[in-house]
Scaffold this motif. Sequence first.
Motif, mmCIF file in Angstrom:
data_model
loop_
_atom_site.group_PDB
_atom_site.id
_atom_site.type_symbol
_atom_site.label_atom_id
_atom_site.label_comp_id
_atom_site.label_asym_id
_atom_site.label_seq_id
_atom_site.Cartn_x
_atom_site.Cartn_y
_atom_site.Cartn_z
ATOM 1 N N GLU A 70 -7.730 -13.062 3.111
ATOM 2 C CA GLU A 70 -7.011 -12.400 4.215
ATOM 3 C C GLU A 70 -5.435 -12.182 4.011
ATOM 4 O OE1 GLU A 70 -9.738 -14.392 5.505
ATOM 5 O OE2 GLU A 70 -11.489 -13.527 5.681
ATOM 6 N N THR A 71 -4.720 -12.783 4.419
ATOM 7 C CA THR A 71 -3.823 -13.149 4.088
ATOM 8 C C THR A 71 -3.217 -12.354 2.628
ATOM 9 O OG1 THR A 71 -3.344 -14.526 5.611
ATOM 10 C CG2 THR A 71 -1.382 -14.500 3.935
ATOM 11 N N GLU A 72 -3.374 -12.767 1.939
ATOM 12 C CA GLU A 72 -3.120 -11.984 0.470
ATOM 13 C C GLU A 72 -3.672 -11.123 0.530
ATOM 14 O OE1 GLU A 72 -1.265 -13.728 -2.404
ATOM 15 O OE2 GLU A 72 -1.292 -15.732 -0.603
ATOM 16 N N ARG A 73 -4.920 -10.659 0.824
ATOM 17 C CA ARG A 73 -5.196 -8.784 0.439
ATOM 18 C C ARG A 73 -4.066 -8.336 1.312
ATOM 19 N NH1 ARG A 73 -10.777 -7.308 3.141
ATOM 20 N NH2 ARG A 73 -9.102 -7.997 5.495
ATOM 21 N N ASP A 74 -3.687 -8.857 2.513
ATOM 22 C CA ASP A 74 -2.849 -7.696 3.341
ATOM 23 C C ASP A 74 -1.046 -7.916 2.295
ATOM 24 O OD1 ASP A 74 -4.305 -7.594 5.213
ATOM 25 O OD2 ASP A 74 -3.976 -9.476 6.251
ATOM 26 N N ARG A 75 -0.927 -9.289 1.880
ATOM 27 C CA ARG A 75 0.088 -9.452 0.687
ATOM 28 C C ARG A 75 0.385 -8.296 -0.359
ATOM 29 N NH1 ARG A 75 2.532 -11.563 -3.532
ATOM 30 N NH2 ARG A 75 0.554 -12.631 -4.594
ATOM 31 N N LEU A 76 -0.930 -7.598 -0.696
ATOM 32 C CA LEU A 76 -1.341 -6.623 -2.369
ATOM 33 C C LEU A 76 -1.206 -5.603 -1.443
ATOM 34 C CD1 LEU A 76 -3.696 -8.896 -3.896
ATOM 35 C CD2 LEU A 76 -1.106 -9.292 -4.657
ATOM 36 N N MET A 77 -1.732 -5.084 -0.312
ATOM 37 C CA MET A 77 -1.269 -4.239 0.522
ATOM 38 C C MET A 77 -0.635 -3.593 0.662
ATOM 39 S SD MET A 77 -4.795 -4.165 2.513
ATOM 40 C CE MET A 77 -4.557 -2.947 3.460
ATOM 41 N N LYS A 78 0.507 -4.758 0.984
ATOM 42 C CA LYS A 78 2.250 -4.743 1.370
ATOM 43 C C LYS A 78 2.853 -4.248 0.063
ATOM 44 C CE LYS A 78 5.431 -5.720 4.430
ATOM 45 N NZ LYS A 78 6.081 -6.909 5.475
ATOM 46 N N GLN A 79 2.423 -5.521 -0.673
ATOM 47 C CA GLN A 79 3.447 -5.546 -1.487
ATOM 48 C C GLN A 79 3.072 -4.642 -3.215
ATOM 49 O OE1 GLN A 79 4.081 -10.122 -2.593
ATOM 50 N NE2 GLN A 79 5.614 -10.202 -0.943
ATOM 51 N N LEU A 80 2.096 -4.528 -3.060
ATOM 52 C CA LEU A 80 1.189 -3.918 -4.194
ATOM 53 C C LEU A 80 0.582 -2.260 -4.086
ATOM 54 C CD1 LEU A 80 0.185 -6.849 -6.761
ATOM 55 C CD2 LEU A 80 2.179 -5.374 -7.065
ATOM 56 N N GLN A 81 0.584 -1.838 -3.033
ATOM 57 C CA GLN A 81 -0.231 -0.848 -2.434
ATOM 58 C C GLN A 81 -1.690 -0.818 -3.285
ATOM 59 O OE1 GLN A 81 3.496 -0.548 -4.111
ATOM 60 N NE2 GLN A 81 3.942 -1.151 -2.051
ATOM 61 N N ILE A 82 -2.108 -1.925 -3.369
ATOM 62 C CA ILE A 82 -3.563 -1.841 -3.529
ATOM 63 C C ILE A 82 -4.201 -1.585 -1.939
ATOM 64 C CG2 ILE A 82 -5.435 -3.824 -4.000
ATOM 65 C CD1 ILE A 82 -4.040 -4.814 -5.912
ATOM 66 N N GLU A 83 -5.114 -0.579 -2.533
ATOM 67 C CA GLU A 83 -6.487 0.061 -1.275
ATOM 68 C C GLU A 83 -6.939 -1.382 -0.663
ATOM 69 O OE1 GLU A 83 -8.473 3.152 -1.578
ATOM 70 O OE2 GLU A 83 -6.802 4.445 -3.198
ATOM 71 N N ARG A 84 -7.238 -0.923 0.346
ATOM 72 C CA ARG A 84 -7.972 -2.370 1.318
ATOM 73 C C ARG A 84 -9.145 -2.533 0.569
ATOM 74 N NH1 ARG A 84 -7.675 -4.637 5.751
ATOM 75 N NH2 ARG A 84 -9.871 -6.047 7.817
ATOM 76 N N PHE A 85 -9.552 -3.938 0.312
ATOM 77 C CA PHE A 85 -11.138 -4.102 -0.533
ATOM 78 C C PHE A 85 -11.671 -5.100 0.426
ATOM 79 C CE2 PHE A 85 -7.348 -6.463 -2.289
ATOM 80 C CZ PHE A 85 -7.987 -8.026 -1.714
ATOM 81 N N GLU A 86 -12.786 -4.987 -0.186
ATOM 82 C CA GLU A 86 -13.903 -5.984 0.788
ATOM 83 C C GLU A 86 -13.713 -7.308 0.198
ATOM 84 O OE1 GLU A 86 -17.766 -4.757 1.912
ATOM 85 O OE2 GLU A 86 -17.618 -2.798 0.732
ATOM 86 N N ILE A 87 -14.278 -7.846 1.590
ATOM 87 C CA ILE A 87 -14.351 -9.539 0.695
ATOM 88 C C ILE A 87 -15.771 -9.572 1.794
ATOM 89 C CG2 ILE A 87 -13.334 -12.013 1.745
ATOM 90 C CD1 ILE A 87 -10.529 -10.381 2.387
#
Length: 129
Positions: A70-87
């Motif tokens: 979850e922390t890595e997903r949040d980091r990528l959403m912020k730093q790389l503008q990746i859309e939220r992805f499912e886990i």
Amino acid sequence: MLFEMTIQIRVTNFTAGQQWYQTLLNKQPDYVPHEGFAEWELIPGCWLQVAEGQPAEGSGPIRLGVMDIETERDRLMKQLQIERFEIHTREEVPVKWSTFTDPWGNRIGFFQYLNPIEANERMQTISRK
């Protein structure tokens, strides 16, 4: 006897691709032998190569083990503008996992052991090799 491995991902814009993967991996490349090519040693003996070229369609995903998905997903959403992805999880599977794509269509993902003791044992095994 196998003792190392490399995985290659191709990007059509190498400068942007190198920057994107530096952010994803939180580090500079370990080896840049020539223009249009960079390598990161992910764990001892396991190298991710980013090369200029046409991405392979339908390949992957390459999943990277993380301690907190979850922390890595949040980091990528912020730093790389990746859309939220499912886990994802399944009762019979000892990890949770996700898949997302880089800007060139390469499929990448993360996985996290559900049992922290198992995760620590895996990390110790890898660090001894």
